[in-house]
Design an enzyme around this catalytic site. Structure first.
Site, short mmCIF file in Angstrom:
data_model
loop_
_atom_site.label_atom_id
_atom_site.label_comp_id
_atom_site.label_asym_id
_atom_site.label_seq_id
_atom_site.Cartn_x
_atom_site.Cartn_y
_atom_site.Cartn_z
N HIS A 250 54.69 39.88 42.07
CA HIS A 250 54.53 40.56 40.77
C HIS A 250 55.13 41.96 40.86
O HIS A 250 55.93 42.37 40.02
CB HIS A 250 53.04 40.69 40.41
CG HIS A 250 52.52 39.59 39.55
ND1 HIS A 250 52.69 39.56 38.19
CD2 HIS A 250 51.82 38.46 39.86
CE1 HIS A 250 52.11 38.47 37.69
NE2 HIS A 250 51.58 37.78 38.68
N HIS B 217 41.39 36.94 36.86
CA HIS B 217 41.97 37.16 38.19
C HIS B 217 40.88 37.54 39.20
O HIS B 217 39.77 37.88 38.83
CB HIS B 217 43.02 38.26 38.14
CG HIS B 217 44.17 37.89 37.27
ND1 HIS B 217 44.22 38.19 35.95
CD2 HIS B 217 45.30 37.19 37.55
CE1 HIS B 217 45.34 37.72 35.43
NE2 HIS B 217 46.01 37.09 36.37
N HIS C 265 54.48 31.57 38.67
CA HIS C 265 53.18 30.89 38.65
C HIS C 265 53.29 29.39 38.80
O HIS C 265 52.35 28.74 39.27
CB HIS C 265 52.36 31.30 37.43
CG HIS C 265 51.48 32.47 37.76
ND1 HIS C 265 50.24 32.31 38.34
CD2 HIS C 265 51.71 33.79 37.68
CE1 HIS C 265 49.73 33.51 38.58
NE2 HIS C 265 50.60 34.43 38.20
N PHE D 298 49.50 43.43 34.71
CA PHE D 298 48.97 42.23 34.08
C PHE D 298 49.20 42.18 32.56
O PHE D 298 49.46 41.13 32.00
CB PHE D 298 47.48 42.08 34.36
CG PHE D 298 47.18 41.42 35.68
CD1 PHE D 298 48.05 40.48 36.23
CD2 PHE D 298 46.02 41.71 36.38
CE1 PHE D 298 47.76 39.86 37.44
CE2 PHE D 298 45.73 41.10 37.58
CZ PHE D 298 46.60 40.17 38.12
N HIS E 85 48.19 35.93 28.26
CA HIS E 85 47.93 36.42 29.61
C HIS E 85 47.29 37.80 29.55
O HIS E 85 46.29 38.08 30.21
CB HIS E 85 49.21 36.47 30.44
CG HIS E 85 48.98 36.77 31.88
ND1 HIS E 85 49.16 38.02 32.41
CD2 HIS E 85 48.53 35.99 32.90
CE1 HIS E 85 48.85 37.99 33.70
NE2 HIS E 85 48.47 36.77 34.03
N HIS F 30 45.32 29.69 35.24
CA HIS F 30 46.78 29.73 35.18
C HIS F 30 47.37 28.33 35.03
O HIS F 30 48.43 28.16 34.44
CB HIS F 30 47.36 30.47 36.39
CG HIS F 30 47.13 31.95 36.33
ND1 HIS F 30 45.98 32.55 36.78
CD2 HIS F 30 47.90 32.97 35.81
CE1 HIS F 30 46.06 33.86 36.57
NE2 HIS F 30 47.20 34.14 35.98
N HIS G 233 51.35 36.21 45.98
CA HIS G 233 51.38 36.25 44.51
C HIS G 233 51.44 37.69 43.99
O HIS G 233 52.29 38.03 43.16
CB HIS G 233 50.15 35.51 43.95
CG HIS G 233 49.77 35.94 42.57
ND1 HIS G 233 48.75 36.85 42.34
CD2 HIS G 233 50.30 35.64 41.37
CE1 HIS G 233 48.67 37.07 41.03
NE2 HIS G 233 49.58 36.34 40.42
CU1 C2O Z 1 47.64 36.13 35.69
CU2 C2O Z 1 50.05 36.34 38.44
O1 C2O Z 1 48.92 36.71 37.02
#
Ligand code: C2O
Length: 575
Positions: free
Chosen positions: A327, A193, A356, A343, A172, A202, A323
């Site tokens: 995070h 992203h 995710h 990230f 990631h 993802h 989303h």
């Molecule tokens: Cu690749 Cu929610 O991040």
């Protein structure tokens, strides 16, 4: 985190500057096969292709071609190798570490993968047994024990095994922290992203992670649990992740968000409303992201991003909204927010994969809700885009976006649970508001570019009014906020309201709330120029102002406003 500005003042900036240099509308669209066509048409999203191809390489190409005057066959062929082509799987041997692209400062993170020379083109294996992905809050004891065991085994693999937990976390990081050059355009980096790569990339990432876990416990039906944060029953950190003796535990979390704290899908660094209001806000956020604001493909998936495109052309609704909020909500309450809130470190958080898995589930739900409408882009630049992953046998495989469109073909399905947000269409606080005709707010042509260090109110003209039902079915009216300049190392968030009379920025369960812009920060950073589009057709209907010539737009900075500059706002119509 920056606190919410208290004053709701108008901006008085008078600078007027064009925020995007428009290259020639003439555009050459050449595929790798050197087939080409010249087009100066508007594309289906209502903007010209040159809007989507960011500043940088493409401007130079247009300039070069423009100087030639005519598009002779010779310069077409010589230039075509640099035209839009799908994003290509990175070259692992060119993974860079070391320096922050924005500041030039040393970067203390190295997430480059092991290098293997043999790459296999991946074919989806025939589905003999379906994997089952349960809701985390409904998972049985047996399931939790199995999942814990699998992650334990993954953590115990040799450190250099690409299936090891930290290696998986680094996958990631590498794809998100600007470590890979774009193949075919080494001036630009790969970022999965804030563009149309968000869902497919993802999906592949979870797919292999899940298969590795399944293999370790020898269970071909093992599926990852989803954190059902779009349903009030799942709006709390799932219990299996907070047991300190479990392999699913992680200490680097915001301690005040452990259960029973309600997950806040509009989180911006502080929580200023009570649980009942959070849950009501959450349902409106979900309705907006999954129903109201996603009439066009780009608005759900995010903007196009190909070889030659600058990173971060524009995130889709779920990505930038719920989303991103979660995070940051899960990660430590520090400026960098490890693990989940940054990230580069997000993949070190076991809860990331359940977060995710829910995003992945929402993709499936959205496609199912579309009925007969187009569900996917047909662009070969999307379908043929490729990425590299290590599979459950530690083989390096090349995968394509085209293979991600149907989760059943990929061999997994989700537990069925309610989607109460479907019925959460917000109502207006003030119908037929006159605020757009009485306001003293400046109009669009006088204030941009403007820094979001305070609330900005602006009057935006509507090119079309009183649209018929048919017009509205054919084309969505969209508020475009563009030339959004941000340093991607910093968490930023702003909310957008239309004709908002009550000026309460934390009450989002009302039709006046149009949506948000927000980014998960990452360690390696660049100055990005991005955009968002917010659906207006239903919003204007609910406010009963479809005959008005202008709308009053409020941009309310919630976090990092000092670091956000807005280039401009306009209304477009797009199918
Ligand atoms: Cu690749 Cu929610 O991040």
């Amino acid at each position: 985190m920056a606190a919410l500005p208290l004053s709701w003042s108008f901006t008085t900036t008078t600078t007027s500057a064009p925020f995007v240099t428009r290259p020639s509308r003439m555009l050459i669209d050449a595929k790798r096969s050197d087939r080409f066509q010249v087009s100066c048409e508007q594309n289906q999203t209502g903007s010209t292709r040159s809007d989507e191809i960011s500043h940088g390489k493409f401007d130079r190409r247009n300039v070069l071609l423009g100087m030639g005057g005519l598009f002779s066959a010779a310069n077409l062929v010589s230039a075509s190798s640099t035209f839009a082509t799908p994003l290509e799987a990175p070259d692992f041997t060119k993974c860079s570490k070391g320096t922050n692209l924005n500041t030039g400062q040393p970067l203390d993170v190295d997430c480059c993968p092991p290098v293997t020379t043999e790459i296999i083109d991946y074919k989806l294996p025939p589905v003999t047994k379906m994997r089952f992905r349960p809701a985390a809050h409904l998972a049985t004891k047996e399931y939790v024990a199995k999942y814990e065991k699998a992650v334990e085994l993954m953590k115990a693999l040799p450190a250099d095994d690409p299936r090891n937990f930290m290696q998986q976390a680094n996958v990631h990081c590498a794809y998100c922290n600007l470590t890979y050059d774009q193949v075919g355009d080494s001036d630009l980096k790969i970022q999965v992203h804030n563009s149309w790569h968000f869902y497919p990339w993802h999906r592949w990432y979870l797919y292999f992670y899940e298969r590795i876990l399944g293999k370790l416990i020898d269970d071909p039906t093992f599926g990852l649990p989803f954190w059902n944060w779009d349903n009030p029953k799942g709006m709390v950190m799932p219990a299996m992740f907070v047991n300190t003796s479990s392999s699913l535990f992680n200490a680097r979390r915001n301690q005040i968000h452990l259960p029973p704290a309600a997950t806040d899908l509009a989180y911006f660094g502080t929580q200023s409303v009570d649980t009942t209001q959070i849950i009501s806000n959450n349902l409106t956020v979900m309705y907006n992201e999954m129903v109201r604001n996603v009439q066009t493909l780009e608005d759900f998936y995010g903007a196009k991003y190909n070889t030659g495109t600058q990173p971060d052309p524009g995130p889709g609704t779920v990505e930038r909204g719920s989303h991103t909020a979660l995070h940051v909500w899960v990660g430590e309450a520090t400026s960098t927010g490890e693990d989940m809130g940054n990230f580069y470190s997000a993949g070190r958080e076991p809860l990331f994969f359940s977060h995710h898995t829910n995003v992945d589930r929402l993709w499936t739900i959205w496609r199912d809700l579309r009925g007969s409408k187009a569900k996917d882009f047909v662009d070969s630049d999307w379908l043929n885009a490729s990425y590299l992953f290590y599979d459950e046998n530690a083989q390096l495989v090349r995968v394509k976006v085209a293979d991600t469109l149907d989760n059943i073909k990929m061999g997994y399905e989700f537990q069925k649970v309610d989607t109460p947000w479907l019925k959460s269409r917000p109502v207006a606080r003030a119908k037929k508001s006159k605020i757009a005709s009485t306001t003293a707010a400046p109009s669009v042509d006088s204030i941009f570019p403007v820094k979001l260090d305070k609330v900005v109110k602006v009057l935006v003209p509507r090119p079309k009014k009183s649209r018929s039902k048919k017009d509205k079915e054919n084309e969505e009216e969209l508020l475009v906020i563009e030339g959004i300049e941000v340093d991607t190392a910093i968490f930023v968030k702003f909310d957008v309201f239309v004709n908002d009379e009550d000026d309460d920025p934390n009450t989002l369960d009302k039709a006046e709330y149009a949506g948000c812009f927000s980014l998960v920060p990452h360690k390696n950073s660049i100055l990005s120029k991005t955009k968002i589009r917010l659906g207006l057709s239903e919003l204007l209907e609910d406010l009963d102002v479809e005959d008005d010539e202008n709308i009053l737009v409020s941009l309310v900075p919630k976090a990092g406003g000092d670091n956000v500059t807005i280039g401009g706002i306009k209304i477009i119509y797009s199918s």
